[in-house]
Design a protein around this motif. Sequence first.
Motif, PDB file in Angstrom:
ATOM      1  N   SER A 282       0.778  -1.224  -0.064  1.00 35.62           N
ATOM      2  CA  SER A 282      -0.077   0.137  -0.050  1.00 35.62           C
ATOM      3  C   SER A 282       0.788   1.246   0.093  1.00 35.62           C
ATOM      4  O   SER A 282       0.223   2.266   0.159  1.00 35.62           O
TER       5      SER A 282
ATOM      6  N   TYR B 260      -4.386  -0.484  -7.461  1.00 37.01           N
ATOM      7  CA  TYR B 260      -5.023   0.714  -7.515  1.00 37.01           C
ATOM      8  C   TYR B 260      -5.205   1.428  -8.813  1.00 37.01           C
ATOM      9  O   TYR B 260      -4.143   1.416  -9.592  1.00 37.01           O
TER      10      TYR B 260
ATOM     11  N   SER C  40      -9.867   0.173  -7.105  1.00 37.57           N
ATOM     12  CA  SER C  40      -8.753  -0.990  -7.558  1.00 37.57           C
ATOM     13  C   SER C  40      -9.586  -2.044  -8.370  1.00 37.57           C
ATOM     14  O   SER C  40     -10.703  -2.238  -8.189  1.00 37.57           O
TER      15      SER C  40
ATOM     16  N   THR D  38     -10.098  -2.029  -3.089  1.00 43.06           N
ATOM     17  CA  THR D  38      -9.038  -1.266  -2.282  1.00 43.06           C
ATOM     18  C   THR D  38      -8.926  -1.815  -0.854  1.00 43.06           C
ATOM     19  O   THR D  38      -8.210  -2.085   0.016  1.00 43.06           O
TER      20      THR D  38
END
Length: 402
Positions: A56, A347, A359, A384
Amino acid sequence: MDQNLKMKIRSDFMKKVVIVGGGIGGMAVANTLISGKINAEVTVVTQSPHYFSGPSRPLLLTKEQTLDRIVRGYEEAIRKGVKVVVGTAFSIDPANRKVRYVGGYTSSGGVGELAYDYLVLAPGVVLDGSGITGYDKYRHNVLNVYDPGRVHLLRSKIWSAERGTIVVYAPKAPYRCAPAPTETALLIDSVLRHRGVRDKFKIVHIDANDKTQPPVIADVVSQIYSRQGIELVTNQEIVEIGEREVVTKSGERYKYDVLAMLEPNRAPKFVEEAGLGKTWIDVRSPQDLRHPKYDDVLAVGDAAGLPFPKNQEIAFESALFAANKILEMEGSSYRASVQYAFVGWAYVGNPEGRLESLSVRFGLDFTSQPPKPSKDPEPKRDYTLAKDNWEQSYLANLFGYS
């Protein structure tokens, strides 16, 4: 007999497992060996006393992610019985079963040496721009979402710049986290839309591959790029960096104000110097991760020469195969359940400029030949959130706390 002497004698006869690398691969090996109750001292050599999670990191650009949620220490692993040495491995002597490292805490800094019965190499990749002309001089211009300092500067620039050209670059595959360059481009697009200045910027994605990575969602990315006004240039390898432009192998020149560039990936140099591989560490097969020449040297994760993408799930799965092999050689019946197959999420930003990234989902199942791909091309917010839950679960399981 004195209790301390008994403990020393026991320690002297225990097998020693040294793991170079304290990331997902290294910690998965360590945890699996501890779970299997291996009669061995398990030592992890890590360059930093903290682990900076990868999946992330791109969301640091949109401020949807924060460092406190993706940084972990090794305290809980130590309580479980893993010995942690903070230092940088720089030399391996496989003939004499020794690893040399430098650094560490102030009280134990300098050069150290560890003997091993089993060595697991999980050092991750090195970002190597040495083959690019001008890299040494202009490296300070090269930003990306992989390095903590450089992602912070990239975020600062896209939140403050008023106009210009942003160049995003992906090197030839394989490289760590295949969708990261496209994620970078689309999240930058989202930030600029959120700020109301997107029309003052040009975003160019230059890719050394014939399509964006991973290939299974290349068509989806291409369609989104077209809608968002992002220029995609494929089959173009950057070979030169200047103060304000990059040059590709075919001689094309691209001006930039911000350069978000991923350098080519490779295993650390000590791997080649030890005769264990060149670009990547040699292994016997994806299921038998021992070096072809040494039964006691195994490789896992991004630095291993595997015919798979370089991502967190493959790093984890290869670590389980390696730990299982060590347990097998030690006569243990314990085995972690594992196969090479994964689902991932990429993403794709938010076309409306909201800081709520969407995403797309994709997957590859390597248990069938040819590998079976899968995808859902529809961008979703739920994906996501699923990626966040997945990453947090890994951090909790391997590092012992949420």
